[in-house]
Design an enzyme around this catalytic site. Structure first.
Site, PDB file in Angstrom:
ATOM      1  N   ALA A   1      20.924  -9.720   1.920  1.00 38.54           N
ATOM      2  CA  ALA A   1      21.782 -10.900   1.771  1.00 38.54           C
ATOM      3  C   ALA A   1      22.313 -10.977   0.344  1.00 38.54           C
ATOM      4  O   ALA A   1      23.476 -11.313   0.113  1.00 38.54           O
ATOM      5  CB  ALA A   1      21.004 -12.159   2.108  1.00 38.54           C
TER       6      ALA A   1
ATOM      7  N   SER B   1      -1.878   5.528   9.239  1.00 39.88           N
ATOM      8  CA  SER B   1      -2.213   4.515   8.243  1.00 39.88           C
ATOM      9  C   SER B   1      -3.588   3.950   8.589  1.00 39.88           C
ATOM     10  O   SER B   1      -4.262   4.446   9.480  1.00 39.88           O
ATOM     11  CB  SER B   1      -1.136   3.451   8.175  1.00 39.88           C
ATOM     12  OG  SER B   1      -0.800   3.036   9.461  1.00 39.88           O
ATOM     13  N   LEU B   2      -3.988   2.942   7.864  1.00 43.15           N
ATOM     14  CA  LEU B   2      -5.340   2.406   8.034  1.00 43.15           C
ATOM     15  C   LEU B   2      -5.272   0.957   8.482  1.00 43.15           C
ATOM     16  O   LEU B   2      -4.395   0.203   8.047  1.00 43.15           O
ATOM     17  CB  LEU B   2      -6.080   2.460   6.693  1.00 43.15           C
ATOM     18  CG  LEU B   2      -6.440   3.848   6.176  1.00 43.15           C
ATOM     19  CD1 LEU B   2      -6.852   3.782   4.713  1.00 43.15           C
ATOM     20  CD2 LEU B   2      -7.564   4.435   7.011  1.00 43.15           C
TER      21      LEU B   2
ATOM     22  N   LYS C   1      -9.126   2.853  -2.698  1.00 40.63           N
ATOM     23  CA  LYS C   1      -7.847   3.119  -2.041  1.00 40.63           C
ATOM     24  C   LYS C   1      -6.811   3.233  -3.150  1.00 40.63           C
ATOM     25  O   LYS C   1      -6.500   2.247  -3.826  1.00 40.63           O
ATOM     26  CB  LYS C   1      -7.487   1.992  -1.074  1.00 40.63           C
ATOM     27  CG  LYS C   1      -6.204   2.251  -0.306  1.00 40.63           C
ATOM     28  CD  LYS C   1      -6.063   1.266   0.839  1.00 40.63           C
ATOM     29  CE  LYS C   1      -4.953   1.660   1.791  1.00 40.63           C
ATOM     30  NZ  LYS C   1      -3.619   1.693   1.177  1.00 40.63           N
TER      31      LYS C   1
ATOM     32  N   GLU D   1      -3.643  11.582  -2.405  1.00 36.29           N
ATOM     33  CA  GLU D   1      -2.719  10.611  -2.979  1.00 36.29           C
ATOM     34  C   GLU D   1      -2.213  11.102  -4.327  1.00 36.29           C
ATOM     35  O   GLU D   1      -3.000  11.518  -5.174  1.00 36.29           O
ATOM     36  CB  GLU D   1      -3.519   9.311  -3.155  1.00 36.29           C
ATOM     37  CG  GLU D   1      -2.737   8.064  -2.971  1.00 36.29           C
ATOM     38  CD  GLU D   1      -2.361   7.762  -1.531  1.00 36.29           C
ATOM     39  OE1 GLU D   1      -2.791   8.494  -0.603  1.00 36.29           O
ATOM     40  OE2 GLU D   1      -1.609   6.810  -1.336  1.00 36.29           O
TER      41      GLU D   1
ATOM     42  N   CYS E   1      27.953 -12.145  17.427  1.00 33.36           N
ATOM     43  CA  CYS E   1      27.501 -12.485  16.070  1.00 33.36           C
ATOM     44  C   CYS E   1      27.543 -11.231  15.205  1.00 33.36           C
ATOM     45  O   CYS E   1      26.857 -10.249  15.488  1.00 33.36           O
ATOM     46  CB  CYS E   1      26.095 -13.058  16.106  1.00 33.36           C
ATOM     47  SG  CYS E   1      25.429 -13.358  14.457  1.00 33.36           S
TER      48      CYS E   1
HETATM   49  S1  IVH Z   1      -7.866   7.918   4.288  1.00 34.29           S
HETATM   50  C1  IVH Z   1      -5.854   8.289   8.803  1.00 34.29           C
HETATM   51  N1  IVH Z   1      -8.496   7.383   1.812  1.00 34.29           N
HETATM   52  O1  IVH Z   1      -3.616   4.727   2.293  1.00 34.29           O
HETATM   53  C2  IVH Z   1      -5.538   7.866   7.432  1.00 34.29           C
HETATM   54  N2  IVH Z   1      -6.280   6.925   2.516  1.00 34.29           N
HETATM   55  O2  IVH Z   1      -2.995   2.814   4.490  1.00 34.29           O
HETATM   56  C3  IVH Z   1      -6.676   8.228   6.534  1.00 34.29           C
HETATM   57  N3  IVH Z   1      -4.844   6.051   0.786  1.00 34.29           N
HETATM   58  O3  IVH Z   1      -1.266   6.651   3.790  1.00 34.29           O
HETATM   59  C4  IVH Z   1      -6.373   7.836   5.169  1.00 34.29           C
HETATM   60  N4  IVH Z   1      -6.332   6.059  -0.827  1.00 34.29           N
HETATM   61  O4  IVH Z   1      -2.299   7.805   1.815  1.00 34.29           O
HETATM   62  C5  IVH Z   1      -7.531   7.355   2.743  1.00 34.29           C
HETATM   63  N5  IVH Z   1      -9.170   6.974  -0.360  1.00 34.29           N
HETATM   64  C6  IVH Z   1      -8.226   6.962   0.570  1.00 34.29           C
HETATM   65  C7  IVH Z   1      -6.931   6.509   0.286  1.00 34.29           C
HETATM   66  C8  IVH Z   1      -5.984   6.504   1.299  1.00 34.29           C
HETATM   67  C9  IVH Z   1      -5.081   5.777  -0.510  1.00 34.29           C
HETATM   68  C10 IVH Z   1      -3.563   5.858   1.491  1.00 34.29           C
HETATM   69  C11 IVH Z   1      -3.219   6.978   2.431  1.00 34.29           C
HETATM   70  C12 IVH Z   1      -2.604   6.318   3.636  1.00 34.29           C
HETATM   71  C13 IVH Z   1      -2.699   4.874   3.324  1.00 34.29           C
HETATM   72  C14 IVH Z   1      -3.168   4.170   4.563  1.00 34.29           C
END
Ligand code: IVH
Length: 704
Positions: free
Chosen positions: A44, A92-93, A128, A184, A453
């Protein structure tokens, strides 16, 4: 924009200065947008800048700049990377935000595996990392490919760049023949500050935070630039491999460390929820002095055999959890409340804020969710923020949690300016003037203009070309918007006639600003390549409300072919066999079914879909799931299973394309009966339904 002199009142001098400012801001936004590594300006706001620029140019045509933004279609997208399909998806987690979520996670894992409350179950806990994920493929011990996560299925090939990182070994000793290492990429605080200082000295742009800096540095077309950037890497897992690294997570991480990968030193083993939460608290305490950004703690089931049994939900593993740190907060002034109209017509209120830094990122807008949220109520009408409403002029608390869009959490009434009035939520669409109506049970007020729209039409087009939908190379949101503004593309079918209409003749794509012979030819080829499209992508691309990517997959697997799908949803009315069949799909409820059938039974929508489909060659569903022995079958489990829990059995069945039902009927295809099967076993026998015991079941799924 609010607070700026209206265009009608600008002097020539002011207009000139404004055009210069707008050209700069729009160019910066284009660059940020196309590089994707800097925080993006809300659509926007971008549109408002463009509109103001156009209005000033209309009033002062002589002042139009040679670099006028109205002549540009946006910077060339960074499309220099080849795509890589991940051998195993990068997922992802699932997230946890408090101790209760963590306890629940452990309970769920035990329940799924059928473990007694006192049976030992260990987890790893590790930081993480707030960076970007990278998958490194080694064959015969040699680094052969590095790929970013992308959408999880397909990423970008950044091999040459990854080779410049000192933390990434180019050659491994003692590794399995095939090994994909996942981890990472990040930048330390010190390196980030030094890089930004260098950038500023050189007149370059600075990065908003270390993660953007890391992403921007890795995704450079010239590996020499990446080499000059101080990128680091932590390994935290693996993808495809030819031989297991260990029988435990901890053991596997240790092996990776032995092969030369940096692994996080704070990784430790934990016994249960209390221990996990203690590890989380300890890591959070050390967060400020680590020297790099982390946004939570990741827990993983340590036993790899159990990880395998736990498996995956659609996008997250059942064996891992990200326990996030609390969000970062800041206070600022809410200047105005804008309304954006989305793809499904929802009127979304957006807070325009006096820019403020929240956790290292400058935030100038935040979502306000919906009209109830502004009024201080939740969806059930109960008070939130003690019932305080939000008004233009208010002093508000903004927060950001991880990647999500900033939100307004609270308002300080003692700072409310005199004369501030409650926000009157519009009951007409600000884009097309149609009535905006709120149906019972819907949290959003929606524009009823449908395809008339303009906002909905363009948002639907953007969705149509998005990555999980048609994903047409060279046709992103900005290009669609620009072509739409000039009427070159007004609906999806137009994309497939673009080459015919604008590849020759007086008005040609290659003559448009921002395009050339090569990019136009490439686009026409990319469009051509997408005429053949997998069924699930097409269903998702239609942008029907409540039909997301996962639902599109379910529908595609169920119907298999476009004509079957289209005939069924056109005929499905409440109570009809088609309707019952639609609802029999696990994961399809009445809300989705209603929305889906309404779209196919609405004349205008239907005509639009037909016009599109006429240009396409729709692929049937890849037959792997459908061809499995269980595909499309309805299974009932009864009695006791000894080798896996019901939850696990159900997950396995569904992964093979079967539907699991609770009761035996004439529509049941298979009954898996353990000891004590009772009445269901009897009924199956009466109806002559195939029945197997647990060993038979294990053989069927290939595990017996
Ligand atoms: S394990 C099946 N360990 O977080 C996925 N991920 O939200 C297992 N990430 O894209 C991921 N630190 O790149 C894992 N110690 C860690 C991590 C980690 C960062 C990132 C990962 C993933 C994202 C998931």
């Amino acid at each position: 924009m609010g607070g700026r002199t209206p265009v009608e009142r600008l002097t020539e001098q002011e207009a000139k200065a404004e055009l210069a400012r707008l050209a700069g801001e729009i160019a910066a936004a284009d660059a940020a947008y196309h590089l994707r590594d800097a925080p993006e300006m809300p659509d926007a706001e971008y549109d408002a800048l463009k509109a103001r620029n156009a209005a000033i140019e209309a009033r002062f045509p002589d002042l139009k700049r040679p670099d006028s933004p109205s002549e540009r279609v946006g910077a060339a997208p960074v499309d220099g990377f080849a795509k890589v399909t991940h051998a195993r998806r990068m997922l992802s987690l699932a997230n946890a935000f408090d101790a209760e979520d963590v306890t629940e996670f452990v309970i769920q894992v035990r329940r799924f595996l059928g473990l007694a409350a006192d049976a030992p179950l260990r987890f790893t806990a590790e930081p993480k990392i707030d960076g970007l994920s990278l998958s490194l493929r080694y064959e015969g011990g040699l680094l052969v490919q590095a790929a970013t996560r992308g959408d999880g299925a397909v990423g970008e090939n950044v091999t040459a760049n990854a080779r410049t990182l000192r933390d990434i070994p180019r050659q491994l000793a003692g590794a399995p023949d095939l090994l994909e290492v996942r981890g990472e990429v990040y930048m330390t605080h010190g390196d980030f500050a030094a890089l930004n200082a260098r950038q500023q000295d050189a007149g370059g742009r600075s990065f908003a935070n270390p993660r953007n800096a890391a992403a921007g540095s890795l995704r450079q077309l010239d590996p020499a630039v990446t080499r000059s950037r101080p990128l680091r890497f932590f390994a935290h897992g693996w993808g495809d491999l030819s031989a297991p690294l260990s029988d435990s997570q901890m053991g596997a991480i240790r092996r990776l460390a032995e092969m030369g990968f940096p692994t996080n030193p704070l990784t430790r083993l934990c016994d249960g929820p209390d221990d996990l939460i203690a590890a989380w608290a300890e890591i959070e305490q050390r967060r400020a002095t680590l020297g790099y950004d982390i946004d939570g703690v990741v827990y993983k089931v340590d036993d790899l055999g159990l990880q395998e049994r736990l498996g995956f939900r659609s996008t997250t593993p059942r064996w891992a959890l990200a326990h996030k740190f609390p969000a970062e907060l800041a206070w600022t002034r809410l200047e105005a409340i804008d309304i954006q109209v989305g793809r499904t017509g929802a009127l979304s209120p957006v807070a325009r804020l006096t820019p403020v830094t929240v956790g290292g990122v400058v935030v100038s807008s935040a979502t306000l969710h919906n009209e109830d949220y502004i009024a201080g109520r939740d969806s059930r009408g109960e008070a939130i923020r003690s019932g305080k409403d939000i008004r233009a002029g208010d002093w508000v608390q903004v927060y950001r949690a991880g990647d999500v869009i900033p939100k307004v959490a609270d308002v300080d009434l003692s700072q409310r300016p005199e004369g501030a009035v409650p926000f009157a939520f519009p009951d007409t669409c600000p884009e097309c003037g149609s009535p905006a109506i709120r149906e019972p049970g819907d949290s959003a007020r929606r524009c009823t203009g449908g395809l008339v729209c303009p906002a909905q039409a363009v948002e639907r087009l953007k969705h149509f070309v998005s990555r999980a939908a048609f994903d047409i190379e060279g046709l992103g949101a900005k290009q669609v918007e620009s072509l739409w503004r000039d009427g070159w593309i007004t609906e999806p079918a137009d994309i497939f006639t673009l080459a015919h209409r604008f590849g020759q003749g007086p008005r040609q794509l290659k003559n448009r600003e921002g395009w050339g012979e090569k990019s136009a030819t490439n686009l026409f080829a990319a469009i051509e390549a997408r005429r053949r499209i997998p069924l699930q992508r097409l269903i998702f691309a239609l942008g029907i409300r409540h039909v997301g990517e996962a639902a599109a997959g379910l529908l595609a697997r169920h119907y298999g072919r476009w004509d079957a799908f289209e005939t069924a949803v056109t005929a499905a009315t409440e109570g009809s066999p088609e309707w019952e069949d639609l609802l029999s799909i696990d994961g399809v409820g009445t809300v989705m079914a209603t929305s889906l059938t309404a779209a196919f039974q609405n004349d205008a929508e239907r005509a639009l879909i037909d016009r599109l489909v006429a240009h396409l060659d729709i692929e049937e569903v890849a037959r792997t799931a459908r061809d499995s022995v269980l595909a499309g079958k309805t299974i009932v489990f009864t009695g006791t299973l000894e080798k896996m829990t019901r939850a696990e059995a159900k997950a396995r069945a569904e992964a093979m394309g079967a539907k699991v039902s609770g009761s035996v009927s004439a529509r049941t295809d298979l009954v898996v009966a353990g000891p004590g099967a009772g009445s269901k076993g009897k009924k199956a026998a009466e109806l002559g339904i195939e029945t197997v015991d647990e060993d038979g079941w294990l053989t069927l799924i290939g595990g017996g």
